[in-house]
Design a protein around this motif. Structure first.
Motif, mmCIF file in Angstrom:
data_model
loop_
_atom_site.group_PDB
_atom_site.id
_atom_site.type_symbol
_atom_site.label_atom_id
_atom_site.label_comp_id
_atom_site.label_asym_id
_atom_site.label_seq_id
_atom_site.Cartn_x
_atom_site.Cartn_y
_atom_site.Cartn_z
ATOM 1 N N THR A 190 0.834 -1.192 0.000
ATOM 2 C CA THR A 190 0.000 0.000 0.000
ATOM 3 C C THR A 190 0.866 1.238 0.000
ATOM 4 O OG1 THR A 190 -0.082 0.208 2.393
ATOM 5 C CG2 THR A 190 -1.731 -1.240 1.367
ATOM 6 N N ASP A 191 0.235 2.380 -0.231
ATOM 7 C CA ASP A 191 0.990 3.617 -0.265
ATOM 8 C C ASP A 191 1.426 4.072 1.123
ATOM 9 O OD1 ASP A 191 -1.784 5.958 -0.610
ATOM 10 O OD2 ASP A 191 -1.692 3.992 0.298
ATOM 11 N N THR A 192 1.106 3.317 2.164
ATOM 12 C CA THR A 192 1.548 3.660 3.510
ATOM 13 C C THR A 192 2.786 2.864 3.928
ATOM 14 O OG1 THR A 192 0.053 2.039 4.473
ATOM 15 C CG2 THR A 192 -0.773 4.302 4.268
ATOM 16 N N THR A 193 3.308 2.042 3.038
ATOM 17 C CA THR A 193 4.506 1.275 3.349
ATOM 18 C C THR A 193 5.698 2.214 3.428
ATOM 19 O OG1 THR A 193 3.631 -0.662 2.236
ATOM 20 C CG2 THR A 193 6.000 -0.588 2.569
ATOM 21 N N PRO A 194 6.520 2.097 4.475
ATOM 22 C CA PRO A 194 7.697 2.952 4.576
ATOM 23 C C PRO A 194 8.618 2.772 3.370
ATOM 24 C CG PRO A 194 7.319 1.779 6.623
ATOM 25 C CD PRO A 194 6.368 1.212 5.612
ATOM 26 N N ALA A 195 9.283 3.831 2.995
ATOM 27 C CA ALA A 195 10.195 3.782 1.851
ATOM 28 C C ALA A 195 11.384 2.884 2.129
ATOM 29 C CB ALA A 195 10.659 5.189 1.497
ATOM 30 N N ASP A 196 11.860 2.851 3.388
ATOM 31 C CA ASP A 196 13.019 2.036 3.740
ATOM 32 C C ASP A 196 12.541 0.643 4.131
ATOM 33 O OD1 ASP A 196 15.340 0.882 4.590
ATOM 34 O OD2 ASP A 196 15.499 2.061 6.416
ATOM 35 N N THR A 197 12.762 -0.326 3.271
ATOM 36 C CA THR A 197 12.354 -1.699 3.567
ATOM 37 C C THR A 197 13.574 -2.606 3.600
ATOM 38 O OG1 THR A 197 11.926 -2.078 1.231
ATOM 39 C CG2 THR A 197 10.047 -1.411 2.581
ATOM 40 N N THR A 198 14.622 -2.123 4.237
ATOM 41 C CA THR A 198 15.879 -2.859 4.251
ATOM 42 C C THR A 198 16.246 -3.366 5.646
ATOM 43 O OG1 THR A 198 17.098 -0.798 4.559
ATOM 44 C CG2 THR A 198 16.774 -1.552 2.296
ATOM 45 N N THR A 199 15.283 -3.464 6.543
ATOM 46 C CA THR A 199 15.559 -3.928 7.894
ATOM 47 C C THR A 199 16.187 -5.318 7.869
ATOM 48 O OG1 THR A 199 13.715 -2.670 8.787
ATOM 49 C CG2 THR A 199 14.482 -4.528 10.106
ATOM 50 N N THR A 200 17.268 -5.478 8.594
ATOM 51 C CA THR A 200 17.868 -6.791 8.771
ATOM 52 C C THR A 200 17.122 -7.488 9.895
ATOM 53 O OG1 THR A 200 20.015 -5.943 8.094
ATOM 54 C CG2 THR A 200 19.999 -8.002 9.339
ATOM 55 N N LEU A 201 16.747 -8.730 9.668
ATOM 56 C CA LEU A 201 16.004 -9.454 10.691
ATOM 57 C C LEU A 201 16.874 -9.729 11.908
ATOM 58 C CD1 LEU A 201 14.064 -12.066 8.535
ATOM 59 C CD2 LEU A 201 13.167 -9.990 9.593
ATOM 60 N N SER A 202 16.265 -9.624 13.083
ATOM 61 C CA SER A 202 16.963 -9.975 14.312
ATOM 62 C C SER A 202 17.285 -11.468 14.274
ATOM 63 C CB SER A 202 16.084 -9.653 15.521
ATOM 64 O OG SER A 202 14.969 -10.532 15.557
ATOM 65 N N PRO A 203 18.231 -11.913 15.093
ATOM 66 C CA PRO A 203 18.578 -13.343 15.081
ATOM 67 C C PRO A 203 17.383 -14.266 15.314
ATOM 68 C CG PRO A 203 20.262 -12.114 16.234
ATOM 69 C CD PRO A 203 19.138 -11.144 15.948
ATOM 70 N N VAL A 204 16.500 -13.930 16.237
ATOM 71 C CA VAL A 204 15.368 -14.823 16.512
ATOM 72 C C VAL A 204 14.414 -14.877 15.322
ATOM 73 C CG1 VAL A 204 13.851 -13.155 17.695
ATOM 74 C CG2 VAL A 204 13.716 -15.597 18.252
ATOM 75 N N LEU A 205 14.221 -13.770 14.616
ATOM 76 C CA LEU A 205 13.327 -13.793 13.457
ATOM 77 C C LEU A 205 13.969 -14.515 12.280
ATOM 78 C CD1 LEU A 205 11.580 -10.315 13.621
ATOM 79 C CD2 LEU A 205 10.878 -12.522 14.590
ATOM 80 N N ALA A 206 15.257 -14.334 12.094
ATOM 81 C CA ALA A 206 15.958 -15.084 11.045
ATOM 82 C C ALA A 206 15.871 -16.581 11.331
ATOM 83 C CB ALA A 206 17.412 -14.627 10.957
ATOM 84 N N GLU A 207 16.046 -16.962 12.601
ATOM 85 C CA GLU A 207 15.934 -18.367 12.983
ATOM 86 C C GLU A 207 14.511 -18.873 12.781
ATOM 87 O OE1 GLU A 207 16.382 -22.259 14.471
ATOM 88 O OE2 GLU A 207 17.681 -20.882 13.389
#
Length: 126
Positions: free
Chosen positions: A2-19
């Protein structure tokens, strides 16, 4: 998206989320469950699963049992919530679902464990 999505979508996942994503994609019930806090809340398809035993049953039946995989697209942070958009695939009933099925996962993490996960199939606002 949607047009409300932040422009910066480069967040690196935390270790627990990557796992968590790795464990989902390898169908590892114990590893998936280990990413959650004992009193965590999952909301999937407007159903609530409170606590580790309810989450374990959901994971075993609906994630691992249906061979669900996640192909992560974009991720971003919003006021302490990590938003992960992913293409879902698996052996679940796909009747009337789009292809690809993009679901948004809203994760809250505290002390290295997932305390809440809301999985939502969003639609574009008019």
């Amino acid at each position: 998206m949607t047009d409300t999505t932040p422009a910066d979508t480069t967040t690196t996942l935390s270790p627990v989320l990557a796992e968590h994503i790795r464990a989902v994609n390898t169908f590892d019930v114990d590893a998936i469950v280990a990413t959650f806090a004992e009193d965590a809340l999952v909301n999937d398809a407007r159903r609530e699963f409170w606590g580790i035993e309810a989450i374990r049953a959901w994971v075993a039946k609906e994630m691992v049992g249906d061979h669900v995989t996640l192909a992560v697209g974009e991720t971003f942070e919003h006021h302490g919530t990590t938003v992960v958009r992913a293409a879902y695939d698996g052996d679940y009933d796909k009747t009337n679902l789009p292809d690809p099925l993009i679901m948004t996962n809203y994760f809250t993490v505290e002390n290295g464990k997932i305390v809440s996960l809301f999985v939502i199939r969003n639609i574009t606002a008019d």
